[in-house]
Design an enzyme around this catalytic site. Structure first.
Site, PDB file in Angstrom:
ATOM      1  N   CYS A   2      36.257  -6.681  42.515  1.00  0.00           N
ATOM      2  CA  CYS A   2      37.625  -6.251  42.733  1.00  0.00           C
ATOM      3  C   CYS A   2      37.994  -5.226  41.673  1.00  0.00           C
ATOM      4  CB  CYS A   2      38.553  -7.447  42.641  1.00  0.00           C
ATOM      5  SG  CYS A   2      38.004  -8.812  43.678  1.00  0.00           S
ATOM      6  N   ARG A  27      36.269  -0.251  45.004  1.00  0.00           N
ATOM      7  CA  ARG A  27      35.681  -1.517  44.541  1.00  0.00           C
ATOM      8  C   ARG A  27      35.938  -2.657  45.518  1.00  0.00           C
ATOM      9  NH1 ARG A  27      34.372  -2.153  38.739  1.00  0.00           N
ATOM     10  NH2 ARG A  27      34.359  -4.340  39.241  1.00  0.00           N
ATOM     11  N   TRP A  74      38.189  -7.597  46.942  1.00  0.00           N
ATOM     12  CA  TRP A  74      37.037  -7.753  47.836  1.00  0.00           C
ATOM     13  C   TRP A  74      36.864  -9.259  47.967  1.00  0.00           C
ATOM     14  CZ3 TRP A  74      32.044  -9.810  47.668  1.00  0.00           C
ATOM     15  CH2 TRP A  74      31.175  -9.367  48.676  1.00  0.00           C
ATOM     16  N   ASN A 100      38.642 -10.908  38.662  1.00  0.00           N
ATOM     17  CA  ASN A 100      37.415 -10.445  39.293  1.00  0.00           C
ATOM     18  C   ASN A 100      36.334 -11.451  38.923  1.00  0.00           C
ATOM     19  OD1 ASN A 100      35.397  -8.977  40.462  1.00  0.00           O
ATOM     20  ND2 ASN A 100      35.392  -7.337  38.939  1.00  0.00           N
ATOM     21  N   GLY A 101      35.669 -12.030  39.915  1.00  0.00           N
ATOM     22  CA  GLY A 101      34.655 -13.050  39.625  1.00  0.00           C
ATOM     23  C   GLY A 101      34.852 -14.228  40.548  1.00  0.00           C
ATOM     24  N   GLU A 487      15.626   4.572  51.549  1.00  0.00           N
ATOM     25  CA  GLU A 487      16.955   5.068  51.199  1.00  0.00           C
ATOM     26  C   GLU A 487      17.638   5.698  52.425  1.00  0.00           C
ATOM     27  OE1 GLU A 487      18.848   4.628  48.786  1.00  0.00           O
ATOM     28  OE2 GLU A 487      20.329   6.224  48.937  1.00  0.00           O
ATOM     29  N   LYS A 491      21.187   4.369  53.752  1.00  0.00           N
ATOM     30  CA  LYS A 491      22.359   5.240  53.861  1.00  0.00           C
ATOM     31  C   LYS A 491      22.945   5.158  55.261  1.00  0.00           C
ATOM     32  CE  LYS A 491      23.186   5.890  50.853  1.00  0.00           C
ATOM     33  NZ  LYS A 491      22.886   5.610  49.488  1.00  0.00           N
ATOM     34  N   GLU A 494      24.640   1.753  55.996  1.00  0.00           N
ATOM     35  CA  GLU A 494      25.887   1.434  55.287  1.00  0.00           C
ATOM     36  C   GLU A 494      27.070   2.294  55.717  1.00  0.00           C
ATOM     37  OE1 GLU A 494      25.874   1.605  50.947  1.00  0.00           O
ATOM     38  OE2 GLU A 494      24.517   3.284  50.987  1.00  0.00           O
ATOM     39  N   HIS A 510       1.613  -2.112  62.584  1.00  0.00           N
ATOM     40  CA  HIS A 510       1.504  -3.568  62.394  1.00  0.00           C
ATOM     41  C   HIS A 510       2.740  -4.309  62.894  1.00  0.00           C
ATOM     42  CE1 HIS A 510      -2.210  -3.023  60.114  1.00  0.00           C
ATOM     43  NE2 HIS A 510      -1.627  -1.895  59.713  1.00  0.00           N
ATOM     44  N   LYS A 609      31.776  -0.750  45.737  1.00  0.00           N
ATOM     45  CA  LYS A 609      30.961   0.156  44.923  1.00  0.00           C
ATOM     46  C   LYS A 609      30.182  -0.598  43.852  1.00  0.00           C
ATOM     47  CE  LYS A 609      29.581   4.240  43.625  1.00  0.00           C
ATOM     48  NZ  LYS A 609      28.539   4.826  44.478  1.00  0.00           N
TER      49      LYS A 609
HETATM   50  O1  M6R Z   1      25.704   0.313  40.314  1.00  0.00           O
HETATM   51  P1  M6R Z   1      24.327   0.033  40.813  1.00  0.00           P
HETATM   52  O2  M6R Z   1      23.457   1.238  40.845  1.00  0.00           O
HETATM   53  O3  M6R Z   1      23.647  -1.085  40.088  1.00  0.00           O
HETATM   54  O4  M6R Z   1      24.522  -0.423  42.310  1.00  0.00           O
HETATM   55  C1  M6R Z   1      23.440  -0.903  43.053  1.00  0.00           C
HETATM   56  C2  M6R Z   1      23.759  -0.969  44.535  1.00  0.00           C
HETATM   57  O5  M6R Z   1      24.852  -1.804  44.758  1.00  0.00           O
HETATM   58  C3  M6R Z   1      24.053   0.406  45.130  1.00  0.00           C
HETATM   59  O6  M6R Z   1      23.006   1.299  44.914  1.00  0.00           O
HETATM   60  C4  M6R Z   1      24.293   0.279  46.628  1.00  0.00           C
HETATM   61  O7  M6R Z   1      23.102  -0.061  47.266  1.00  0.00           O
HETATM   62  C5  M6R Z   1      24.877   1.580  47.177  1.00  0.00           C
HETATM   63  N1  M6R Z   1      26.045   1.292  47.949  1.00  0.00           N
HETATM   64  C6  M6R Z   1      23.957   2.296  48.076  1.00  0.00           C
HETATM   65  O8  M6R Z   1      24.520   3.449  48.602  1.00  0.00           O
END
Ligand code: M6R
Length: 614
Positions: A2, A27, A74, A100-101, A487, A491, A494, A510, A609
């Site tokens: 959060c 966040r 969140w 937050n937590g 990746e 992308k 998400e 496979h 994020k």
């Molecule tokens: O802040 P971080 O790099 O540790 O975050 C890791 C992942 O949460 C972050 O890379 C996430 O997979 C992204 N949303 C991908 O676009």
């Protein structure tokens, strides 16, 4: 996950809190709320959904007051409703808390509080906190002591901010464990608190970060730090951070994601600027923190990270092996903890984390620290917790990354890992001056070449328009490009909610090949990097099953381009660094498909994020 913001000073708090929440919305955006203290009373305003719902609800009539706290949520415990939105109050409405937590023992605490007559109204774990503080204050504690004592009762990792009408003008904030950062901002006759540095940067660049177990008590003109045991921490001083707040704005771009994709040439350049030395060839990493002796002694490298950062770490493994000549492995930070990896003082642990606050990565780092492994971290956030655990840091210099989907920090992290491997290779005598000159010369070409690849944007948009209605995608690659296939798939899923899988192309036969028919687009990275011939065979296999091939190929490779339904041509480049180029069209493809599908590109559903819960 959060977002937290707080203000105490001479200005009206509510507009400042809302502006801070706007910058924190990435966040979490399930609900938002603010509490403002005025004339001995606390006004709380909350809204389910995005911050705009809260703003609309206020209709410009901000609650008055010069001290307040705000939160964007969140959801972990309890649905994203207005009742569950923070801030949460105690029975009398005198104490207000944002958090937050996760309070792991909240059920037993709720039962206990209810048995003592407390009136809990939400489904959240957080709500026990103001009631526990209330009980302590009723027993005679001041707010700071009450928060400190409350921390003793709650299990888990937390960032907590509270204020009380019994101590007007004061805000207390605590960090316990790795549930996310707490930053104190120093203004002129005013003070701020936030979970994130970027949220404060328009107001102040003078900040102090709370470490695990530290609590701050701020008023407009004072700050006091204490440990969880209640001892005063007298030597904590603010530092001046270099972020430019203007770079956090969207500028001319429609979305932060597109802006951040376009910024990559500059971010890569900023990441190697002053570190890659050309004459005589060398690498100067200003905060490496580990003596050459330590780097010579280690017998292997373990790289960790989550999501996009783990994909960068996978390339780091290749760099440590191929450039520095050290055996290297890579692990997802959360799995690293479970597998109880055999590491010790002879293992160099390298973590990658954009935020430096991802709980799984922090916990894995803490584990490595306990086992006395030397540690380096690649991070985009100066002062983040990961940078304080590691012995040394290579900061990526991207400025704040606001879009939830990581883009510019991927390519900057890859560049930083490459530099780090060059440094370690040089220190260990594996890389002579001539080879080092070639290596850093190749990296120096990246910004120009990435800029060239960004010129494919219009072509990528056409492809996106043609493919946006498909519900499944495969991404295939080999060797150094395999992490980019992962990746590319990450992308796409998400930001567009399309099901996508990344595979090493050799694995296709496979199992995944069973999925291929005329409805399945396959993005194949088939560059002239030593994998071209085998990728060509894989493309043929996809074509034989009528799959739709989007080929990322080397410019001039007419034979391969002719085999693809859509071809995207990249300039020739050094094989180990080619992922810096191939990542870009896949980022653009995801972006354009998502916008075509009407998705919320910068704030995709269910994501945040910074992931500070396990
Ligand atoms: O802040 P971080 O790099 O540790 O975050 C890791 C992942 O949460 C972050 O890379 C996430 O997979 C992204 N949303 C991908 O676009």
């Amino acid at each position: 996950m959060c977002g937290i913001i707080g203000y105490t000073g001479e200005r009206d708090a509510a507009p400042l809190l809302l502006a801070g929440l706007q910058r924190l919305e990435y966040r979490g955006y399930d609900s938002a709320g603010i509490a403002v203290l005025d004339d001995g009373e606390i006004a709380v305003v909350k809204g389910a959904g995005k911050l705009s719902a809260l703003r609309d609800g206020l209709e410009g009539a901000y609650p008055p007051g010069r001290c307040g706290i705000g939160h964007t949520r969140w959801a972990t415990h309890g649905k994203p409703t207005t009742d569950n939105a923070h801030p949460h109050l105690d029975c009398s409405g005198a104490i207000v808390v944002i958090h937050n937590g996760i309070v792991e023992n909240y059920l037993e605490l709720r039962a206990e509080l209810k048995a003592h007559g407390h009136d809990l109204r939400s489904e959240t774990d957080t709500e026990v906190i103001p009631h526990l503080i209330e009980a302590r204050m009723d027993a005679g504690d001041d707010l700071l002591t009450a928060l400190r004592q409350t921390l003793v009762r709650i299990r888990g990792a937390h960032a907590i901010v509270a204020m009380s009408k019994r101590e007007a003008g004061r805000i207390v904030a605590a960090r316990a464990g790795n549930a996310g950062g707490v930053v104190i901002g120093y203004g002129d006759g005013e003070m701020f608190v936030s979970s994130d540095l970027p949220a404060l940067l328009t107001e102040t660049q003078r900040v102090a970060f709370l470490s695990d177990g530290e609590i701050a008590s701020i008023t407009a003109s004072s700050v006091q730090y204490v440990s969880s045991a209640g001892d005063r921490i007298a030597d904590k001083q603010p530092q001046v951070v270099p972020f430019d707040p203007v770079s956090a704005a969207k500028g001319a771009h429609k979305h932060f994601m597109l802006k951040e994709i376009m910024e990559q040439p500059e971010c890569i350049m900023d990441t190697f600027r002053g570190r890659a030395i050309f004459d005589p060839p060398g690498v100067a990493l200003e905060s490496i923190g580990l003596a050459d002796d330590v780097l010579r002694r280690v017998s292997r490298v373990v790289l960790i990270g989550m999501g996009t950062s783990m994909h960068a770490a996978m390339l780091g493994r290749t760099y440590f092996e191929r450039i520095a000549g050290i055996p290297a492995e890579v692990d997802n930070s959360s799995e690293f903890r479970y597998r109880r990896a055999l590491i010790g003082p002879d293992t160099l642990v390298v973590s990658v984390a954009q935020s430096g606050e991802t709980v799984d990565t922090l916990e894995a780092m803490a584990d490595a620290q306990r086992r006395r492994a030397p540690q380096l971290t690649i991070c985009n956030t100066p002062g983040a917790q990961s940078t304080r655990i590691a012995d040394g840091v290579v900061l990526t210099r991207c400025g704040p990354e606001v879009a939830v989907a990581s883009t510019k920090t991927l390519t900057a992290s890859i560049s930083a890992l490459y530099l780090l491997a060059c440094h370690v290779g040089r220190v260990r005598g594996v890389l002579d001056a001539a080879r080092l000159a070639e290596r850093i010369g190749a990296l120096a070409r990246a910004p120009g070449l990435v800029g060239e690849v960004l010129g494919l944007d219009a072509r990528v948009r056409e492809i996106a328009n043609a493919l946006a209605t498909h519900e499944n995608f495969l991404f295939l690659a080999r060797g150094a490009q395999y992490p980019m296939a992962l990746e590319g798939a990450l992308k796409l899923k998400e930001v567009s909610y399309i099901h996508a899988e990344g595979y090493p192309a050799g694995e296709m036969k496979h199992g995944p090949i069973a999925l291929i028919d005329r409805t399945m687009p396959v993005v194949a990275i088939a560059l002239d990097d030593g994998t071209r011939e085998k990728m060509l065979s894989n493309i043929e296999q996809v074509r034989a099953r009528e799959g739709i091939v989007v080929g990322i190929v080397t410019a001039g490779d007419a034979e391969l381009a002719a085999k693809c339904d859509f071809a995207l041509e990249l300039p020739p480049y050094e094989p180990l660094l080619y992922p810096l180029l191939s990542a870009v069209p896949m980022q653009l493809l995801s972006y354009h498909i998502a916008t075509k599908r009407g998705c919320d590109v910068d704030q995709p559903r269910n994501l945040a994020k910074t992931v500070t819960v396990e």
